[in-house]
Design an enzyme around this catalytic site. Structure first.
Site, mmCIF file in Angstrom:
data_model
loop_
_atom_site.group_PDB
_atom_site.id
_atom_site.type_symbol
_atom_site.label_atom_id
_atom_site.label_comp_id
_atom_site.label_asym_id
_atom_site.label_seq_id
_atom_site.Cartn_x
_atom_site.Cartn_y
_atom_site.Cartn_z
ATOM 1 N N LYS A 146 19.941 -10.203 -0.119
ATOM 2 C CA LYS A 146 18.301 -10.579 0.178
ATOM 3 C C LYS A 146 17.254 -11.543 -1.002
ATOM 4 O O LYS A 146 16.891 -12.094 -0.217
ATOM 5 C CB LYS A 146 17.295 -9.002 -0.051
ATOM 6 C CG LYS A 146 16.539 -8.739 0.481
ATOM 7 C CD LYS A 146 15.791 -9.870 2.039
ATOM 8 C CE LYS A 146 14.478 -9.067 2.118
ATOM 9 N NZ LYS A 146 13.510 -8.884 0.925
ATOM 10 N N GLU B 43 14.114 -18.645 2.169
ATOM 11 C CA GLU B 43 12.334 -18.982 3.177
ATOM 12 C C GLU B 43 11.804 -19.458 2.724
ATOM 13 O O GLU B 43 10.772 -20.106 2.944
ATOM 14 C CB GLU B 43 12.246 -17.163 2.666
ATOM 15 C CG GLU B 43 11.124 -16.697 3.814
ATOM 16 C CD GLU B 43 9.992 -15.026 3.147
ATOM 17 O OE1 GLU B 43 11.367 -14.441 3.428
ATOM 18 O OE2 GLU B 43 9.402 -14.966 2.745
#
Lengths: 327, 327, 327, 327
Positions: free
Chosen positions: A191, A198
């Site tokens: 993650k 991102e």
């Protein structure tokens, strides 16, 4: 199955709702009694303390913790562990640092407890779309919790299957939107890198749109100036272009509402994951130019001028003075 | 409508096919007679020279040029212009530099001819999915060609509409997958920035996966090592995560076929658009850290060690020798 | 004064020699008895163990530790502390991480011992030129050790004084080549940033020379190619130019010996300080593009092609296939 | 020898003075008659027009042009060329783009005139220290002008000779502070890369000092905060450290005058050379991360918040809303 949800903020609350909608029973707790009452009105079992939560769960108890910051999460895990019976399972669905997961899993293991870390992406859209989950922890515990993960995940939906995925070499859960990535910390590690990527993606779009916008500048030759409609550019790129993405969908949405983005200050926050990703790159000696520079762009967005900028000016003054021909 | 397609490579050929499938008539020409014959067998009108093309078109003739490099495109446009009647239209659907478009449009205008530049994204998938197009040129000529663009574009398809787009302030064509970006060069300029962004996005994913892969290194503490299944990581991120995108779909596809990507050398080419985007950023004084560094990563991928690397070693030797405590 | 030198590698040995040349007495110890014997032959007092060192010092004993790595330094400090009398002083002249200094100083303080950290620059040239030192620790202990620092430092020498330095607001020791930067860790912190800057400076020169060298490429137009004599370029920049520096002196030296630098592999190592500097930048949210990218360039120099590079190729194959007109 | 100096700004005026001090005769011209009069009072031969300059020179006339911008330089060269006799020599000592040199040299050659380009470093300090010069042009013309270059150059002075420089393989002029780098444009090309390096060096120092300054932040743990005296840090690094340089001398000077650099806005200008260096890197496909990012840092210093920053905020709002647990 029956599961405690500790922390009923927007993320925890919505996850509880999605779980209940799939038939799971939620024992809900939050320091804010109103949040508990609200969720109880939607079908959750209200609890007034961690002990009360345990009393309302079956053994072995499963605790899903959804709290905003590491320190509170640690304190809560300690409190749960203090009263736990062997076999209880703590699941951290927040944004913990994966090395904290490794530490916690070890400490809990010594008490006969299990620990599962779940990195979650999907934000405010997750309740409706489902949450993409990356899971770390012991194989059998993750397997036991499968109905929970399956309910939270988006499922296959309308997204095309990837051709060529081989049975036996790939995890069928991945196509449902969750994976068991590895042992303790692996979920949050994946993650974390996800968020690092991102940052890079976001900055790539941001720079591109900056260049498009700057093309209207009257400092450019007149026939090389374009006053582009950025709302339309974002929209057209969503359709058949190589750079279509969910982030681009959000850009198109944002520009449709406010083409100049005037409501935003442009002071961009950064969460821990970006920094941790850079740390990981350094520990592995992996060059991560784009991810790091994307993080630095956020730092830079939050200050006006740095001392370093002034030092550049001071040097320029030092060697150039007011010379006609600058150095 | 009736349209010449000059250049029947994979892009030109597929565009012609998509246009014919929508009912347009294509006069096809390529230096390779076989390519012409092949397309004629699929319904195109074969031509043996540019003059022959003109004879088979109606006036004003419309020429869609789809050639691999700038010089050939320029030579072809010159040849067309030499024999053209006023009102003929040249459309460059290739990857021209937008300043070349500006120059060409001016030169053609002096002869009473029109010029339209079309930046196209979609690659080998375009015939099936449709082509995302960014168009520059005179309003009325672009409007006249609308049936052509509409046929090439993907259309609205299954992609959700963006909420809040306002009639009158946005171009309805954007939702169909094409826009009229502005005057000459604007189409290729927007496409150029598109490709610049593409470089940044690709590099962000590449660095993230490098960090994931590096996490298995036996130089790391044993309980901080993860041997991650990257095929599954790519797959799960496609489903509900913030970083889902079409490029990620391609990554998932590539990893499903070959999890180690061993068939690829990793020597990554770069096309002109990346460099031009950096040039544009410099002309506008826009900091474009990510887009530039993504380009540099490609340069670096193509050499083993630079002279500069050796110079670093030479300096280290110079100040550190074989000292026990390195500087 | 009388001082122990623990660790007689190139750095420790040369420092001991410089100190003895200035009239200080050195009690010398190293695990390698030959190193001890060699220095004893030059006038040092040989010791055979840490206890023996202490027996040959006066109280309060002063220990200068010059060891290659953190773990050995920690173990040595622990061993010294175990037998120490209150008031003894441990000086770490190696390249410790400043947070280790803070930790050590606290632990020693509890036992009534003092700790001083000294960041040192000068490398193999230090014995002759003197060592530039950045010192952290308690004011009075640093003051007591002043004769030692003064002897190791280069002194004012032939380097011009900086005009405008104000008495009372600046430290006169700075002009002699050493400063008391602050409390525990401050010395190594300043040294760490020094090395971070060093990385950036080195990479700036390396890139510049890469561009000069690349200018001979036969891919460039013939009248824009220059086959530059880099040895002469480095030499001329040493003389009156804005970018003259000691690193440039080393470059000139290296190129004079071997204009093609063929003896160097170009696989560039990095020490801890570069990484720690980036960590510090992240803790402070300071954008440090150049220092970080210089570190990453070293990582990149040590691998041929990354997995990420291959992923870029895989994506390019995915969207472009073998198309005539690349995306 | 006798030489025209066209352009009597700070650079041109000081060069003329240094040349006269060495016994050369200067025919001085500037659009500003006061500047001419002032230099005439110091021994120059005043001229009132380019024709007047020519009349006061001997044939073949030598023109040293020292003008602030490319357009004026071009216009002046054209005017000189219009009235020139074969064999006259134009020397551009300003900061021209090297491709302009190539173009000018070709054009002048067709008229039987010679062109020499001289990149000059040294800034306002050059009159006293001498100018470091990088020269492009025909071998024999550069040789003929040697007395001029020798007078402007710093000479060997007190700077140590580089050991190992080989006769025959190196240019002895380099040790005097000037080189004949190659044909037309080579001088300005080397100077351009020099300035690109300068940007990188400056930014490396700026970032390092930013990190030092940020270490006083009260957001850090109390025992990890240092309130460093940056004036002293700069001073000590000048003395025996690996990062000593002339730019560091200027930093020390600047901080001695104003430790907070409050007089500087931190809006940092950039001259053409930085951009051209990045262009050259792109033409050669050389990764130049540090030089480019140093340029971008200057761009960024001149704006408060970019549109791209706001777009980042818009995306964050889009996927995160006001969630308790940020993405």
């Amino acid at each position: 199955m029956k599961l405690a949800m500790i922390g009923l903020g927007r993320m925890g609350g919505n996850m509880a709702r999605r779980l209940m909608a799939a038939g799971h029973e939620i024992v809900a707790f939050d320091r804010d009694a109103d949040a508990v009452a609200k969720l109880a009105a939607e079908g959750a079992i209200a609890a007034t303390s961690l002990d009360d939560v345990r009393a309302k769960l079956e053994q072995p108890a499963h605790w899903w913790i959804m709290l905003p910051a590491g320190e509170i999460t640690d304190a809560t895990i300690d409190a749960i562990a203090a009263g736990a019976q062997p076999g209880e399972v703590v699941i951290d669905g927040g944004n913990s640092f994966y090395k904290d997961d490794i530490r916690r899993a070890k400490a809990l293991k010594e008490r006969g407890l299990d620990y599962v870390d779940v990195g979650t992406s999907g934000g405010v859209w997750g309740r409706e779309r489902g949450y993409c989950m990356m899971i770390g922890g012991p194989e059998e515990v993750v397997a036991r919790l499968d109905p929970v993960f399956a309910a939270l995940a988006p499922g296959m939906g309308t997204i095309d299957r990837t051709q060529g995925r081989l049975d036996g070499q790939t995890d069928p859960r991945a196509e449902q939107g969750y994976i068991h990535a590895g042992p303790a910390g692996a979920g949050h590690f994946v993650k974390m890198v996800h968020n690092g990527i991102e940052y890079g993606l976001m900055q790539a779009y941001a720079e591109g749109f900056d260049i498009l916008k700057g093309k209207a500048s009257d400092k450019l030759p007149e026939d090389e100036r374009y006053d582009l409609n950025l709302t339309d550019v974002a929209e057209v790129w969503r359709r058949g272009s190589v750079i279509s993405s969910w982030l681009l969908d959000l850009i198109a949405l944002g520009l449709a509402k406010d083409a100049k983005l005037e409501q935003f200050s442009g002071h961009v926050a950064d969460s821990g994951e970006g920094r941790w990703t850079v740390d990981a790159a350094m520990e592995e000696a992996v060059p991560a130019h784009v991810l790091t520079t994307a993080l630095f762009a956020r730092y830079r967005s939050r200050v006006e001028n740095t001392f370093g900028d002034k030092m550049l000016s001071a040097m320029r003054f030092g060697f150039g003075g007011h010379v006609e021909i600058p150095q």
